[in-house]
Motif scaffolding. Structure first.
Motif, mmCIF file in Angstrom:
data_model
loop_
_atom_site.group_PDB
_atom_site.id
_atom_site.type_symbol
_atom_site.label_atom_id
_atom_site.label_comp_id
_atom_site.label_asym_id
_atom_site.label_seq_id
_atom_site.Cartn_x
_atom_site.Cartn_y
_atom_site.Cartn_z
ATOM 1 N N ARG A 82 -44.650 15.809 -13.477
ATOM 2 C CA ARG A 82 -44.299 15.961 -11.481
ATOM 3 C C ARG A 82 -46.275 15.680 -12.249
ATOM 4 O O ARG A 82 -47.107 15.492 -11.400
ATOM 5 C CB ARG A 82 -44.039 16.481 -10.512
ATOM 6 C CG ARG A 82 -45.008 16.213 -9.214
ATOM 7 C CD ARG A 82 -43.941 16.588 -8.130
ATOM 8 N NE ARG A 82 -44.333 16.248 -7.212
ATOM 9 C CZ ARG A 82 -44.390 17.064 -6.091
ATOM 10 N NH1 ARG A 82 -42.669 17.371 -5.838
ATOM 11 N NH2 ARG A 82 -44.198 16.271 -4.696
ATOM 12 N N GLN A 83 -46.543 17.019 -11.991
ATOM 13 C CA GLN A 83 -48.064 17.745 -12.421
ATOM 14 C C GLN A 83 -48.938 16.802 -12.913
ATOM 15 O O GLN A 83 -50.291 16.540 -13.142
ATOM 16 C CB GLN A 83 -47.477 19.175 -12.809
ATOM 17 C CG GLN A 83 -48.936 19.689 -13.062
ATOM 18 C CD GLN A 83 -48.470 21.327 -13.918
ATOM 19 O OE1 GLN A 83 -47.527 21.399 -14.505
ATOM 20 N NE2 GLN A 83 -49.508 21.691 -14.090
ATOM 21 N N GLU A 137 -49.022 13.541 -11.646
ATOM 22 C CA GLU A 137 -50.300 13.497 -9.976
ATOM 23 C C GLU A 137 -51.949 14.121 -10.972
ATOM 24 O O GLU A 137 -52.585 13.776 -10.179
ATOM 25 C CB GLU A 137 -49.410 15.098 -9.751
ATOM 26 C CG GLU A 137 -48.679 13.901 -8.754
ATOM 27 C CD GLU A 137 -47.944 14.700 -7.569
ATOM 28 O OE1 GLU A 137 -48.543 15.608 -7.828
ATOM 29 O OE2 GLU A 137 -47.498 14.713 -6.231
ATOM 30 N N GLU A 176 -55.473 7.922 -8.933
ATOM 31 C CA GLU A 176 -53.618 7.104 -8.489
ATOM 32 C C GLU A 176 -53.943 5.952 -8.362
ATOM 33 O O GLU A 176 -53.109 5.330 -8.630
ATOM 34 C CB GLU A 176 -54.667 7.809 -6.113
ATOM 35 C CG GLU A 176 -53.708 8.386 -5.745
ATOM 36 C CD GLU A 176 -53.852 8.456 -4.442
ATOM 37 O OE1 GLU A 176 -54.246 8.138 -4.020
ATOM 38 O OE2 GLU A 176 -54.589 9.654 -4.076
ATOM 39 N N ILE A 227 -39.820 10.933 -11.018
ATOM 40 C CA ILE A 227 -41.193 11.078 -10.269
ATOM 41 C C ILE A 227 -41.812 10.072 -9.677
ATOM 42 O O ILE A 227 -42.812 10.083 -8.933
ATOM 43 C CB ILE A 227 -41.587 11.645 -12.099
ATOM 44 C CG1 ILE A 227 -41.050 11.916 -13.060
ATOM 45 C CG2 ILE A 227 -43.425 11.230 -11.590
ATOM 46 C CD1 ILE A 227 -41.129 13.879 -13.031
ATOM 47 N N ASN A 228 -41.766 9.002 -9.968
ATOM 48 C CA ASN A 228 -41.722 7.448 -8.698
ATOM 49 C C ASN A 228 -41.616 7.593 -7.801
ATOM 50 O O ASN A 228 -42.470 7.760 -5.993
ATOM 51 C CB ASN A 228 -41.150 6.424 -9.537
ATOM 52 C CG ASN A 228 -42.478 5.513 -10.055
ATOM 53 O OD1 ASN A 228 -42.914 6.369 -10.595
ATOM 54 N ND2 ASN A 228 -41.645 4.397 -11.614
ATOM 55 N N LEU A 257 -40.929 11.003 -6.031
ATOM 56 C CA LEU A 257 -41.750 12.113 -5.689
ATOM 57 C C LEU A 257 -43.179 11.913 -5.489
ATOM 58 O O LEU A 257 -43.619 12.430 -4.884
ATOM 59 C CB LEU A 257 -41.553 13.050 -7.229
ATOM 60 C CG LEU A 257 -40.872 13.995 -7.348
ATOM 61 C CD1 LEU A 257 -40.267 15.035 -7.712
ATOM 62 C CD2 LEU A 257 -40.030 14.231 -5.660
ATOM 63 N N THR A 258 -43.756 11.159 -6.085
ATOM 64 C CA THR A 258 -45.281 10.432 -6.466
ATOM 65 C C THR A 258 -45.960 9.507 -5.196
ATOM 66 O O THR A 258 -46.899 9.330 -5.112
ATOM 67 C CB THR A 258 -45.742 10.629 -7.737
ATOM 68 O OG1 THR A 258 -45.163 9.304 -8.621
ATOM 69 C CG2 THR A 258 -45.680 11.965 -9.106
ATOM 70 N N ARG A 311 -45.784 7.090 -6.646
ATOM 71 C CA ARG A 311 -46.908 6.045 -7.894
ATOM 72 C C ARG A 311 -45.653 4.900 -9.054
ATOM 73 O O ARG A 311 -44.177 5.291 -8.176
ATOM 74 C CB ARG A 311 -46.970 6.182 -9.828
ATOM 75 C CG ARG A 311 -47.626 7.568 -9.119
ATOM 76 C CD ARG A 311 -48.916 7.568 -9.274
ATOM 77 N NE ARG A 311 -49.725 8.460 -8.775
ATOM 78 C CZ ARG A 311 -50.670 9.202 -9.313
ATOM 79 N NH1 ARG A 311 -51.020 8.404 -10.618
ATOM 80 N NH2 ARG A 311 -52.504 10.826 -9.215
#
Ligand code: 13P
Ligand code: SF4
Length: 317
Positions: free
Chosen positions: A140-141, A144, A148, A164-165, A167-168, A170
């Motif tokens: 994640r980190q 990110e 963007e 991860i998509n 959470l972010t 993206r």
């Protein structure tokens, strides 16, 4: 091939392993998924990120990597001057194998302008066509940290990529790979356990499928799940990751109850990675004694693969 004559007891084997490690200035590093007896004899136990970080900073002459092959490769790439040994060369990884380097390179070439993020569970050759490596601890980190508007390819684990998509926000383009162990956990089996242990908290590794991840009280890497289990006030935990982690959980929090979530296709009580379980005390002993099998990575591939691994270590500080 190492041979081992079966005359030593487990206690003698552990004693001999520690003696050889001292004599040879070797560090024994183990992933949480290997057999508990192997974890007990190790100098260092960790998740994929911690193993890479430890390899990068050790001053031992020999590294014995008790885990699967890509972990040995990562250590060998980071430490070209050290001898890196793996107790069993057949300990591969279904996730790494779900992403053949030539096919991944073709996919990357077909998407110019994309930043390539690869999970550490890949071969060195796949890492060689990657911009930055991630583990489940830092994915994640690191994602990110990218601009963007970056167009991103994420491989090979589609479950981790989807997570991860989510959470972010993206919209990474995902390679269609998975870990056969984590993909086997099911919502139904976990809900059955929840009925038996209503107060239990559910711990889930992000390599599990989306609906299983949604049931979690905590989603994280093996190290993050362990940390949560130790610190949280709950007394019971249903654990949806490879069952080897229960050994360290039980050691660190002996007063708590840990219940291994079973795979969907069996009545067996736990979900094991057969590759991780190839690493036995006997093989650790034989590998230290004979100083083989040695992990070797093609020099040209290593020179390319080291960059995204070092970038990961830098971004994880
Ligand atoms: P972590 O060590 O990052 O938790 O990953 C688990 C895994 O599948 C290792 O093979
Ligand atoms: Fe690979 Fe899955 Fe085994 Fe981890 S648990 S080594 S990802 S097959």
């Amino acid at each position: 091939m190492n041979t081992y004559n079966n005359t030593m007891t487990k206690t003698q084997l552990k004693y001999e392993i520690r003696r050889l490690a001292r004599e040879k200035n070797a560090i024994i590093m183990a992933h949480y998924y290997v057999d508990g007896a192997v974890q007990d004899v190790a100098d260092f136990i960790g998740d994929s990120l911690a193993l890479a970080q430890q390899a990068a900073k050790t001053d031992a002459k020999i590294i014995v990597l008790c885990g699967v092959h890509f972990m040995g490769e990562t250590a060998a790439i980071l430490c070209p001057d050290k001898k890196v040994l793996v107790p069993d060369e057949n300990a591969t990884c279904s996730l790494a194998e779900s992403c053949p380097a030539d096919e991944f390179a073709f996919f990357v070439k077909a998407h110019p302008g994309y930043t390539v993020v690869s999970y550490v569970n890949t071969t060195a050759a796949t890492k060689a066509v990657t911009d930055v490596v991630v583990t489940s601890s830092n994915a994640r980190q690191i994602v990110e940290s990218l601009p963007e508007d970056a167009k991103i390819i994420f491989g090979p684990d589609q479950n981790l990529g989807n997570y991860i998509n989510s959470l972010t926000g993206r919209n990474m383009l995902l390679w269609n790979g998975a870990c056969h162990v984590h993909a086997r956990f099911s919502v139904e089996k976990i809900l059955e356990l929840k009925r038996l242990y209503p107060a239990a908290k559910v711990l889930v590794h992000p390599e599990c499928k989306g609906p299983v991840v949604k049931l979690a009280d905590k989603v994280g890497s093996t190290a993050a799940l362990l940390k949560f289990a130790i610190a949280d006030e709950a007394k019971e935990f249903i654990v949806a990751t490879e069952s080897g982690i229960l050994h360290e959980m039980q050691k660190k929090a002996p007063q708590k109850t840990f219940i291994a979530a079973p795979p969907d296709d069996s009545t067996c009580a736990c979900n094991e990675c057969e590759y991780m379980k190839l690493v036995t005390l006997e093989k650790v002993y034989a590998c230290l004694r004979d100083e083989q099998p040695v992990v070797s990575v093609d020099k040209e591939i290593a020179a390319k693969a080291v960059k995204p691994i070092e970038r990961m270590l830098e971004l994880s500080k």
